[in-house]
Design an enzyme around this catalytic site. Sequence first.
Site, short mmCIF file in Angstrom:
data_model
loop_
_atom_site.label_atom_id
_atom_site.label_comp_id
_atom_site.label_asym_id
_atom_site.label_seq_id
_atom_site.Cartn_x
_atom_site.Cartn_y
_atom_site.Cartn_z
N VAL A 43 0.86 -1.18 0.00
CA VAL A 43 0.00 0.00 0.00
C VAL A 43 0.90 1.23 0.00
CG1 VAL A 43 -1.80 1.27 1.20
CG2 VAL A 43 -1.78 -1.21 1.29
N SER A 44 0.69 2.11 -0.98
CA SER A 44 1.46 3.36 -1.00
C SER A 44 0.72 4.39 -0.16
CB SER A 44 1.63 3.86 -2.43
OG SER A 44 0.38 4.22 -2.97
N THR A 45 1.37 5.46 0.20
CA THR A 45 0.79 6.48 1.08
C THR A 45 -0.50 7.05 0.50
OG1 THR A 45 3.02 7.07 1.78
CG2 THR A 45 1.28 8.63 2.31
N GLU A 75 -2.62 5.66 -1.39
CA GLU A 75 -3.69 4.68 -1.52
C GLU A 75 -4.21 4.19 -0.18
OE1 GLU A 75 -1.94 2.74 -5.65
OE2 GLU A 75 -1.36 1.98 -3.69
#
Length: 484
Positions: free
Chosen positions: A9-11, A13
């Site tokens: 999970v990216s920031t 998202e």
Amino acid sequence: MKIAIYIRVSTEEQAQEGYSIKAQISRLEAYALSQGWIIVKTYIDDGQSAKDMKRTDLQKMMKDIEKGIFDCVLVYRLDRLTRSVLDLYTMLNFFEEHGVKFKSATEVYDTTTAMGRLFITLVAALAQWERENMGERIRMGLNQKAKEGKWAINVPPVGFDRDGDFLKINEKEANIVREIFNTYLTGLYGMTKIAKMMNHKGYRSKAGVSWKTATIHYVLTNKIYIGTMRYNYRVNKDQYFEVENVVEAIIPSEKFYEVQEMIKSRSVKHPRRATSPHIFTGVLKCARCGGVMNGKTSSMTRKDKKYISHHYYCNNKRVGTCDAPNIAQNYLEIQFMKAISVWTFNNKVANKAISSVLNDDESKNKINKITKELGKLEERRVKWQYAWANNMMSDTDLIKRNKEEDEKEKELQDKLSKIKNHFEVNHKNIELAKSLKNLQENWNELETQEKKKFIQLIVKEIRVNKTEQRLTPNSVVIESIKFL
């Protein structure tokens, strides 16, 4: 099947529905349960981008793949693993090399299907395009670096060390280079003998390995020793160029060019002709060191009668790194025929296959029928996967359907394996055993070139050794034979 689940999970998202760590874990655990898989490890990269492979848990997962901890990597979506085409291609190749499968829970992504293979083909094409563009940029940078007199290759030549982007003389190694040039200029020694001398004295090349004829030739013809750097002389030869005075000379230019004239005058081409009398050329390996064994012909006159003999020697013996004795071709022929006789006698499968009647058409039809049934089975699974991913089918229903199909698939695969094994193994052994049987019966009637052709058609490699100094066939031992 043991699996690992990978979650990212990216920031940006974090707040998006369906992309949270908790949501991905829940869906992946449910999917694994529906397939009857066991989750042995979970990898989570929280707040990390997929622009490259420099992610903490991704690197841990790659190391665990090498250890063989699990059989498959499962992700929620393909973009959770990577957004780089080149990285994806690299990872899929890495998975395949280590026998690990890859699966996306919400996408039809399976390299065993036609759709999966099409996708991989497209990925490969795009990855190649990306690599080639990157390669062009790198080559342009290295070319410019070389034109500025900087050393653009990783390992410097013997006689020099790297000093940042430039070269400086390594005096200890430079003395070896001078000795090589001076020895060759005496005219008493060729490159092979010089390599043997260097090895006998305990000298090593820049890579720390034994000297060979090729490395001596490299030293004697390299202009770096008169201060001129060559670039692109092996690859990209259309872009070859030289840069003078990039380093202090080790060899005077007049001595260097005198050596070039000697090399030119001594060079005589000896192409390996198809008509050579050496039957086992190209397939013979030394059992002691694994080196290639070359053929040699010698002659002697006794009581006004000339005798010609053919034998083989290990190529590494010429530079002093192998002590294998020469092997006479006539003794090798005798031992080869004995080895074939033992193989055909012991190979009961092959002997049985020769006398049996194998209906090729019937076997092929059965294989095609089962393959089609397996294809339909996989199509049904894809439909259910889509339905489950879009909440049109419950976890329980998916588990039930998959269990039924697993049983059906196992039954079909067992049938297919038996038919293929019977068809392929017997068919291969029939052809090989027939060839060897014909070879045994007709060997003494064949001409030398016919024997040589037969060997090239059926044999991939023969490893041979000589265990006694006596001049008898039993002194020659064939340790292994690999058939094509």
